[in-house]
Design an enzyme around this catalytic site. Structure first.
Site, short mmCIF file in Angstrom:
data_model
loop_
_atom_site.label_atom_id
_atom_site.label_comp_id
_atom_site.label_asym_id
_atom_site.label_seq_id
_atom_site.Cartn_x
_atom_site.Cartn_y
_atom_site.Cartn_z
N SER A 68 50.76 -44.84 -24.26
CA SER A 68 51.24 -45.79 -25.26
C SER A 68 50.54 -47.15 -25.22
O SER A 68 50.59 -47.89 -26.19
CB SER A 68 52.75 -45.97 -25.12
OG SER A 68 53.10 -46.23 -23.78
N HIS A 127 54.33 -40.40 -28.49
CA HIS A 127 53.37 -40.97 -29.46
C HIS A 127 52.47 -39.91 -30.08
O HIS A 127 51.51 -40.25 -30.77
CB HIS A 127 52.49 -42.02 -28.76
CG HIS A 127 53.18 -43.33 -28.57
ND1 HIS A 127 53.36 -44.24 -29.58
CD2 HIS A 127 53.76 -43.87 -27.47
CE1 HIS A 127 54.00 -45.31 -29.12
NE2 HIS A 127 54.25 -45.10 -27.84
N LYS A 176 59.90 -42.42 -33.16
CA LYS A 176 58.61 -43.00 -33.56
C LYS A 176 58.22 -42.42 -34.92
O LYS A 176 58.79 -42.83 -35.93
CB LYS A 176 57.61 -42.79 -32.44
CG LYS A 176 57.99 -43.71 -31.27
CD LYS A 176 57.22 -43.56 -30.03
CE LYS A 176 57.65 -44.66 -29.06
NZ LYS A 176 57.68 -44.27 -27.68
#
Ligand SMILES: *Cc1c(COP(=O)(O)O)cnc(C)c1O
Length: 393
Positions: free
Chosen positions: A185, A213, A244
């Protein structure tokens, strides 16, 4: 209000301020959008994890509202009592399919998913948890709650990982789990999951990849790192978050049916913390449906990624090792750079110690599918202007 017994907090806050570690978050006053209102100012927002720009999408909002109408606002129970709603089981089924796994188990966040897996599977002093040094804080905390000892290997260093797997302690372990982020990240680089999996299996370890991610971002139809490397059916545990690209909050582990069933009976966040509100589960299902039926969002995300990365490089910035929509801009003047960019109408987050090591300070940009060419050209122009002002380029 003041308590003598809490005076230590004043001292701690003062110490944090002195070290530059005191956090005062900016406040979002609009929906999470490519151009948002933050602290009263309209800015190009290069900070969220709203990769597919679906956090304020009409179809997704409609699904959440319909779920509230049908199921109410919350389950008011943990999963194992009477907090398992049909929408949760539907989500588990669809996300297992999405990850080409037999089953999945839903948690309240990505953070608790990592804690749940590490704690419940690494449950004996004779187990061994082996973790990349740049793994997310929630893996570190999960490892701390596990009974197993842990070993840390240098970032993506297969030789070091192999050395650890060859130690007598590892050879004697009851169970061994190798854990890596799929996309890291802070740097936006991708784990060498093919090599990690091969060496783990060679030594009888299983693999957990945290695709926070990566889910909805990389691989075929955004299926994640396993798909990116063509490792379907080879990686034992895939963690995904719903916070996310999937635009709301939650997490899951996709794995075998029996491991799912085991965790469903022992994982403490599953047993002792209430289930996701149904509207949240509905949101994730709606995003998944859009991801699988409207490829344009993923395409825009990657087109925008290529454009911004290219332009920042052309301007002379050091964008590190990134190959994903997370593009860092390495600079010791990160805090100042971020503040000046904000004045100019662009928000990119400054990351300093302890989030990243000293000497590795940076701005972090995350582009989304929703940024227009105009937004990105504006941002690049401001990066150039402020970068020159501060002598970074
Ligand atoms: C964001 C993140 C998490 C935490 O996910 P939440 O759903 O926000 O709790 C876990 N792992 C990684 C690698 C992350 O980037």
């Amino acid at each position: 209000m003041s308590f003598d017994t809490l005076k230590f907090a004043d001292e701690e806050v003062a110490a944090l301020k002195k070290e530059g570690r005191f956090i005062k978050p900016r406040v979002l006053e609009s929906a999470q959008e490519p151009v948002s209102v933050i602290d009263g100012k309209k800015v190009v927002n290069l900070t969220s994890n709203n990769y597919l720009a679906l956090a304020n999408n009409p179809k997704v909002k409609k699904a959440a509202i319909e779920a509230i109408e049908k199921y109410g606002v919350g389950s008011a129970a943990v999963r194992t009592i009477i907090g398992t709603m049909s929408i949760h089981t539907e989500l588990e089924r669809k996300f297992a399919e999405f990850k080409h796994a037999e089953a999945s188990i839903l948690f309240q966040s990505g953070f608790t998913s990592n804690v749940a897996v590490c704690q419940s599977l690494m449950s004996s002093e004779t187990d061994l948890l082996i973790s990349d040094e740049l793994n997310h804080a929630s893996i570190i905390d999960g490892a701390r709650l596990a009974k197993a000892p842990r070993k840390i290997y240098r970032h993506k260093d297969i030789k070091h990982l192999t050395e650890i797997l060859e130690t007598p302690e590892a050879r004697a372990a009851r169970r061994k789990m190798v854990v890596t982020d799929g996309v890291f990240s802070m740097d936006g680089d991708i784990a060498n999951l093919d090599e990690v999996t091969a060496v783990a299996h060679k030594y009888g370890a299983f693999v957990m990849v945290d695709d926070a991610h990566a889910s909805g971002v990389i691989g075929k139809e955004g299926r994640g790192t396993v798909s990116h490397f063509g490792l379907d059916g080879k990686v034992e545990i895939q963690i995904g978050t719903l916070s996310k690209a999937f635009a709301s909050v939650g997490g899951y582990a996709a794995t075998t049916q029996s491991l799912r069933d085991y965790m469903g009976s022992v994982a403490r966040p599953f047993l002792f913390s209430s289930s996701q509100p149904p509207s949240v589960a509905a949101t994730s299902l709606a995003v998944l449906d859009i991801l699988l039926t409207e490829p344009s969002h993923l395409k825009s995300l990657w087109d925008n990624t290529a454009f911004l990365k290219e332009e920042l490089k052309k301007a002379g910035f050091d964008t590190g090792a990134s190959v994903t929509p997370i593009t860092p801009v390495m600079t010791a003047k990160a805090v100042e750079f971020s503040a000046r960019l904000f004045d100019e109408g662009v928000f990119a987050l400054a990351l300093g110690f302890p989030t990243v090591p000293r000497g590795k300070e940076r701005l972090r940009t995350i582009v989304t599918a929703g940024h227009t060419m105009k937004d990105l050209e504006f941002a690049v122009e401001k990066f150039r202007k402020v970068g020159k002002e501060l002598g970074i380029i």
